[in-house]
Design a protein around this motif. Structure first.
Motif, PDB file in Angstrom:
ATOM      1  N   LYS A   1      25.194  10.252   3.061  1.00 53.24           N
ATOM      2  CA  LYS A   1      25.042   9.206   2.042  1.00 53.24           C
ATOM      3  C   LYS A   1      26.375   8.579   1.664  1.00 53.24           C
ATOM      4  O   LYS A   1      26.514   7.347   1.673  1.00 53.24           O
ATOM      5  CB  LYS A   1      24.363   9.797   0.797  1.00 53.24           C
ATOM      6  CG  LYS A   1      24.237   8.809  -0.353  1.00 53.24           C
ATOM      7  CD  LYS A   1      23.724   9.473  -1.618  1.00 53.24           C
ATOM      8  CE  LYS A   1      24.759  10.399  -2.207  1.00 53.24           C
ATOM      9  NZ  LYS A   1      24.371  10.909  -3.547  1.00 53.24           N
TER      10      LYS A   1
ATOM     11  N   TYR B   1      20.781  12.301   4.009  1.00 46.70           N
ATOM     12  CA  TYR B   1      21.319  12.459   2.656  1.00 46.70           C
ATOM     13  C   TYR B   1      22.745  13.009   2.709  1.00 46.70           C
ATOM     14  O   TYR B   1      23.592  12.649   1.889  1.00 46.70           O
ATOM     15  CB  TYR B   1      20.423  13.393   1.838  1.00 46.70           C
ATOM     16  CG  TYR B   1      20.760  13.415   0.371  1.00 46.70           C
ATOM     17  CD1 TYR B   1      20.271  12.432  -0.485  1.00 46.70           C
ATOM     18  CD2 TYR B   1      21.589  14.391  -0.161  1.00 46.70           C
ATOM     19  CE1 TYR B   1      20.597  12.434  -1.836  1.00 46.70           C
ATOM     20  CE2 TYR B   1      21.915  14.410  -1.501  1.00 46.70           C
ATOM     21  CZ  TYR B   1      21.414  13.423  -2.339  1.00 46.70           C
ATOM     22  OH  TYR B   1      21.734  13.417  -3.678  1.00 46.70           O
TER      23      TYR B   1
ATOM     24  N   TRP C   1      18.188   6.974  -3.095  1.00 48.45           N
ATOM     25  CA  TRP C   1      18.751   8.285  -2.791  1.00 48.45           C
ATOM     26  C   TRP C   1      18.216   9.346  -3.746  1.00 48.45           C
ATOM     27  O   TRP C   1      18.049  10.511  -3.353  1.00 48.45           O
ATOM     28  CB  TRP C   1      20.270   8.228  -2.854  1.00 48.45           C
ATOM     29  CG  TRP C   1      20.851   7.325  -1.813  1.00 48.45           C
ATOM     30  CD1 TRP C   1      21.361   6.071  -2.000  1.00 48.45           C
ATOM     31  CD2 TRP C   1      20.938   7.595  -0.405  1.00 48.45           C
ATOM     32  NE1 TRP C   1      21.772   5.538  -0.805  1.00 48.45           N
ATOM     33  CE2 TRP C   1      21.522   6.458   0.199  1.00 48.45           C
ATOM     34  CE3 TRP C   1      20.588   8.663   0.399  1.00 48.45           C
ATOM     35  CZ2 TRP C   1      21.754   6.373   1.555  1.00 48.45           C
ATOM     36  CZ3 TRP C   1      20.821   8.592   1.751  1.00 48.45           C
ATOM     37  CH2 TRP C   1      21.402   7.456   2.325  1.00 48.45           C
ATOM     38  N   ARG C   2      17.948   8.948  -4.988  1.00 51.08           N
ATOM     39  CA  ARG C   2      17.365   9.911  -5.925  1.00 51.08           C
ATOM     40  C   ARG C   2      15.954  10.314  -5.466  1.00 51.08           C
ATOM     41  O   ARG C   2      15.592  11.491  -5.476  1.00 51.08           O
ATOM     42  CB  ARG C   2      17.316   9.303  -7.326  1.00 51.08           C
ATOM     43  CG  ARG C   2      16.729  10.261  -8.372  1.00 51.08           C
ATOM     44  CD  ARG C   2      16.859   9.717  -9.791  1.00 51.08           C
ATOM     45  NE  ARG C   2      16.022   8.540  -9.977  1.00 51.08           N
ATOM     46  CZ  ARG C   2      16.484   7.301 -10.142  1.00 51.08           C
ATOM     47  NH1 ARG C   2      17.791   7.082 -10.128  1.00 51.08           N
ATOM     48  NH2 ARG C   2      15.666   6.292 -10.333  1.00 51.08           N
TER      49      ARG C   2
ATOM     50  N   ALA D   1      13.136   5.946   4.659  1.00 47.47           N
ATOM     51  CA  ALA D   1      14.211   6.719   5.288  1.00 47.47           C
ATOM     52  C   ALA D   1      14.081   6.710   6.808  1.00 47.47           C
ATOM     53  O   ALA D   1      15.077   6.575   7.532  1.00 47.47           O
ATOM     54  CB  ALA D   1      14.204   8.157   4.755  1.00 47.47           C
TER      55      ALA D   1
ATOM     56  N   LEU E   1      14.834  10.157  -2.384  1.00 42.93           N
ATOM     57  CA  LEU E   1      14.956  10.907  -1.145  1.00 42.93           C
ATOM     58  C   LEU E   1      15.333  12.365  -1.414  1.00 42.93           C
ATOM     59  O   LEU E   1      14.834  13.280  -0.749  1.00 42.93           O
ATOM     60  CB  LEU E   1      16.006  10.253  -0.243  1.00 42.93           C
ATOM     61  CG  LEU E   1      16.220  10.910   1.129  1.00 42.93           C
ATOM     62  CD1 LEU E   1      14.936  10.885   1.947  1.00 42.93           C
ATOM     63  CD2 LEU E   1      17.347  10.227   1.888  1.00 42.93           C
ATOM     64  N   LYS E   2      16.186  12.600  -2.414  1.00 41.34           N
ATOM     65  CA  LYS E   2      16.579  13.971  -2.749  1.00 41.34           C
ATOM     66  C   LYS E   2      15.381  14.773  -3.233  1.00 41.34           C
ATOM     67  O   LYS E   2      15.224  15.961  -2.883  1.00 41.34           O
ATOM     68  CB  LYS E   2      17.667  13.963  -3.836  1.00 41.34           C
ATOM     69  CG  LYS E   2      18.213  15.359  -4.164  1.00 41.34           C
ATOM     70  CD  LYS E   2      18.928  15.946  -2.960  1.00 41.34           C
ATOM     71  CE  LYS E   2      19.663  17.234  -3.306  1.00 41.34           C
ATOM     72  NZ  LYS E   2      18.737  18.348  -3.536  1.00 41.34           N
TER      73      LYS E   2
ATOM     74  N   ARG F   1      27.295   4.636   2.460  1.00 40.41           N
ATOM     75  CA  ARG F   1      27.437   3.771   1.268  1.00 40.41           C
ATOM     76  C   ARG F   1      28.849   3.185   1.208  1.00 40.41           C
ATOM     77  O   ARG F   1      29.031   2.020   0.819  1.00 40.41           O
ATOM     78  CB  ARG F   1      27.146   4.563  -0.001  1.00 40.41           C
ATOM     79  CG  ARG F   1      25.682   4.954  -0.176  1.00 40.41           C
ATOM     80  CD  ARG F   1      25.405   5.429  -1.582  1.00 40.41           C
ATOM     81  NE  ARG F   1      25.471   4.324  -2.523  1.00 40.41           N
ATOM     82  CZ  ARG F   1      25.653   4.457  -3.842  1.00 40.41           C
ATOM     83  NH1 ARG F   1      25.826   5.655  -4.357  1.00 40.41           N
ATOM     84  NH2 ARG F   1      25.692   3.403  -4.628  1.00 40.41           N
TER      85      ARG F   1
END
Length: 843
Positions: free
Chosen positions: A403, A400, A451-452, A349, A454-455, A407
């Motif tokens: 995002k 995030y 992204w999952r 990130a 990072l969350k 994207r």
């Protein structure tokens, strides 16, 4: 008898009075040029025009317009003659003879602003000469300027004006030389033509004016602090000259005050030397400011940690908590040490943010994508700063948040992004490298798994970020710090990743073990809004244990040797105070005596007065039966357990001692900081300024849940029914914009927390020294025993958190539906299985 005028007045007329000492002088040549050819000027016996004569009307007009006018002092008149085209040769010859020669034929260098010599009240000739030049400039007819009103200052006004110059200099963080800037002088002369009489020189501002104001501020501070409980906090800083500086603050009533700056470049950093230095800081605070020092707080690294512990063992009446704000910063390092996947995700990130920020054309494409998504607001990409502890969470959370926009940009404009990365590069090898790099980042942005991950990292960093914010407040109390540590422990106790849970629980427990546990626990119990409600079923707490602990703590605090040996009367008074504390504490735990109606009126108090326990104990201090306990509670609840105020002092010093002002010495810098703090405080009291609004890093509805510590039933009554089921880095900001920066920063961070955890101190021995061999064995006690609840509740919370953290892909949703269908004994048929549908339908 007035003094006779010099020969230079033979070439000037005497005009109106300019101030109490000087008259305006008007050049014969300039007045003659502007006088009509047929106008005669009648002179008196001394050669001055008779202003009352009506025939001199045109001369009066010249006087009104200030034609050829200068201040009637020799230097200004000489300067005018040298620059005037209308004067006679005799006047030029006289001016040349009267002008003082320069020393040695060379220009004398002006003293540096940091020297201790001060100017006289009137200032040097150079300053007067500068003022004269500026006045002459204002008098030129080609400039559309005007002179201010000609009103002289009296002596009292001069003192007030010069003091205000100092306040303006410190408050606006201006260099001392600003008072001698020609444009500044011209500005003030526009307001008042006699301003040059009261304007101080830079050496006066940096010298006598600053010294006098520092004395006033110090006396005021001594009056405020005298007789109060105080905590000494200390930290180190490197200034622009690369000198090591130790700052010393006093923390009193939730506020911090700078009391000393110490040059420590040549000082040793071992435990013995640091302990000696800390003793000097405590003694100076008590002698100079009349406070009663009850604690000492500093970093928990290297010689500071050992020095602080040696200090507490030598002076057991002092508490020595480590800086809890730094401890939470190190917990962030603990997290990335334990969770390697999180560290890798954070590195990805960080690298992605750095790539976007370093390529303006690519960033503009992402900004256009933001504008296309309602409400069309374009947000900036944020970068983490290693010296701002919460920016890692803030930077990742912003990424995030963007995002969907980035994207979308990759999905619709991948070719444009690659082209923007390549630019005008023609070299084939370099072009291929740039294209592959752009494709790599585009693939990362398009990867839902990234992204999952990072969350999950963001969810784990948020409670650490909140804990850091809470623990860097000047008004942080020990009970609040303990609940924040308990909250972060309970958060990771139910973490979905069992390895991360075990590793973080172990590290948080070790940091808690190194703290002065009795102080933190007793401060929480003496919070009337908390009591013992936060302790879990495994705490095994009882009134008798708590009575033993508070008696030992009270004796420790009152163990400071008196100036003269104690008499039998003193011992009897001490015994009576101990008995009073124990009786009042028993009444507090059982809600009797002075505390009988507290629980009934607590909610009403909250609505009117808030939840500050200090205000409650200040009210109980007025009751004789609970006065001694209230004083002891105020002592504990007033202990500062961080040095964030010292960090803010260093930030202020960095503004004052800049690259252009790196010759400022510590004594002057200390005075500037003290006076500046007093000015800021007075501005707040007068309503000139307000505190900055706090950053909303966390959603309001989530704050109460992030570090929540559950309230259990009153354990003093239900303990038998409880369950038996069994835890500043440099002087310049360091921005993290790439993988390399992240790895370097993390290596330093992890090394710090490793060094901090590897110190295997015998805490049992320290407690034996502080409280004696017959101390209560209830403490040391782990966070697990103090705050954990029933295991089934923890398992339910872990399952719920695991579900919240999971981000379903379409495939995962289909797999879950199939699993539910297979587990259902009587499945409901879907549309394709209904009778009469498809090929079997008979219409």
């Amino acid at each position: 008898m007035p003094t006779s005028k010099g020969p230079i007045w033979d070439h000037f007329y005497v005009g109106l009075k300019q101030n109490t000492s000087h008259s305006r002088a008007h050049c014969h040549g300039c007045v003659g040029v502007h006088r009509p050819s047929n106008e005669a000027i009648e002179l008196d016996d001394e050669g001055n025009p008779i202003l009352q004569d009506v025939s001199n009307y045109n001369f009066l007009v010249a006087i009104k317009d200030d034609i050829g006018g200068v201040c009637g002092v020799k230097s200004a008149m000489i300067s005018h003659i040298k620059n005037c085209k209308n004067v006679s040769k005799d006047a030029r010859k006289l001016a040349k003879g009267l002008e003082k020669p320069k020393e040695g034929g060379k220009r004398v260098r002006e003293k540096d602003s940091d020297e201790d010599e001060e100017e006289s009240t009137e200032g040097p000739a150079k300053k007067k000469h500068l003022h004269s030049k500026i006045k002459a400039k204002l008098e030129q007819s080609t400039l559309k300027l005007f002179r201010g009103i000609n009103v002289p200052f009296d002596d009292e006004q001069k003192v007030i004006v010069r003091r205000q110059y100092l306040h303006a200099t410190i408050s606006a963080n201006l260099p001392f030389r600003w008072v001698e800037d020609p444009e500044v002088i011209a500005l003030f002369l526009l307001f008042r033509s006699t301003a040059d009489v009261v304007m101080p020189s830079r050496l006066q501002v940096a010298g006598s004016l600053l010294d006098n104001e520092d004395e006033v501020v110090t006396m005021r501070l001594k009056m405020i602090l005298k007789g109060k409980y105080a905590v000494v906090t200390s930290d180190g800083w490197k200034d622009q000259s690369r000198d090591s500086v130790n700052g010393v603050n006093l923390s009193v009533d939730g506020k911090t005050y700078l009391i000393d700056l110490i040059l420590a470049t040549a000082h040793k950093k071992d435990g013995v030397s640091m302990c000696k230095a800390f003793e000097g800081m405590v003694d100076k605070a008590e002698q100079d400011y009349g406070v009663q020092v009850v604690g000492f707080c500093c970093d928990n690294d290297g010689g500071s940690q050992r020095g602080r512990k040696n200090l507490i063992l030598k002076r057991p009446w002092l508490f020595g908590p480590p800086c809890c704000a730094h401890q939470f910063q190190l917990i962030l390092g603990d997290y990335f040490s334990v969770n390697k996947d999180a560290a890798a995700t954070a590195e990805e990130a960080t690298d992605l943010i750095g790539w976007i920020l370093l390529h303006g054309r690519i960033r503009s494409l992402f900004n256009e994508a933001q504008a296309e998504i309602p409400p069309g607001r374009i947000l900036s990409f944020l970068v983490a700063n290693m010296t701002r502890w919460t920016t890692h969470f803030v930077a990742f959370d912003r990424l995030y948040e963007l995002k969907n926009a980035i994207r979308r940009a990759v999905l619709l404009n991948r070719a444009d992004i690659v082209a923007a990365q390549v630019g005008a590069e023609n070299n084939r090898r370099k072009k291929d490298k740039l294209e592959s790099e752009a494709m790599l980042y585009c693939d990362l942005i398009d990867d839902i798994a990234f992204w999952r991950r990072l969350k999950i990292v963001i969810d784990d960093l948020e409670p650490i970020c909140l804990g850091t914010n809470l623990n860097q407040s000047d008004a942080l109390r020990p009970d609040q710090a303990l609940l924040s540590f308990a909250g972060i422990y309970l958060y990771f106790r139910t973490h979905s990743n069992t390895d991360v849970a075990a590793g973080m629980m172990k590290r948080v427990e070790k940091r808690w073990k190194a703290s002065d546990q009795p102080m933190f626990v007793l401060a929480l119990i003496l919070n009337p809004f908390e009591g013992v409600a936060r302790f879990g079923p495994k705490a095994n707490i009882s009134p008798f244990t708590l009575n033993t602990i508070i008696l030992q703590m009270y004796r420790r605090v009152r163990s400071q040797p008196p100036s003269s040996p104690r008499t039998e009367m003193d011992e009897a008074v001490m015994a009576a105070k101990e008995k009073s504390v124990l009786e009042a504490f028993a009444a507090y735990l059982s809600s009797s005596g002075d505390f009988v109606d507290w629980s009934e009126n607590m909610e009403s108090w909250k609505q009117r007065m808030g939840t500050d326990p200090v205000l409650v104990w200040q009210a109980f201090k007025k009751m004789p039966a609970s006065a001694e306990l209230a004083d002891f509670a105020l002592l504990l609840l007033g202990i500062s357990v961080n040095q964030a105020g010292m960090e803010r002092t260093f930030s202020d010093l960095k503004i004052k001692k800049t690259r252009l002002q790196n010759c400022l010495k510590l004594p002057r810098l200390e005075k500037m900081s003290k006076v500046g703090a007093h000015i800021r405080e007075s501005h707040k009291e007068a309503g000139f300024s307000k505190d900055h609004a706090k950053r909303a890093n966390h959603k309001t509805e989530k704050v109460a849940e992030l570090l929540a510590v559950p309230c259990y039933a009153d354990l003093l009554e239900t303990v038998e029914d409880g369950s038996s089921d069994q835890q500043s880095e440099g002087c310049q900001p360091v921005l993290v914009r790439s993988c390399k920066d992240w790895r370097v920063a993390m290596q330093k961070w992890i090394q710090r927390e490793r060094d901090d955890l590897e110190t295997d101190e015998d805490f049992e021995e320290d407690l034996a020294v502080l409280y004696g061999e017959r101390r209560s064995k209830w403490l040391l006690r782990s966070l697990e025993l103090l705050f954990s609840g029933r295991r089934e509740v923890d398992e339910q919370e872990q399952e719920q958190r695991s579900r919240r953290q999971q981000v379903y892909t379409e495939e995962a949703q289909l797999m879950e539906l199939l699993a539910d269908e297979a587990a259902d004994d009587d499945p409901t048929p879907d549309d394709g299985e209904l009778e009469g549908s498809g090929d079997d339908f008979e219409g």
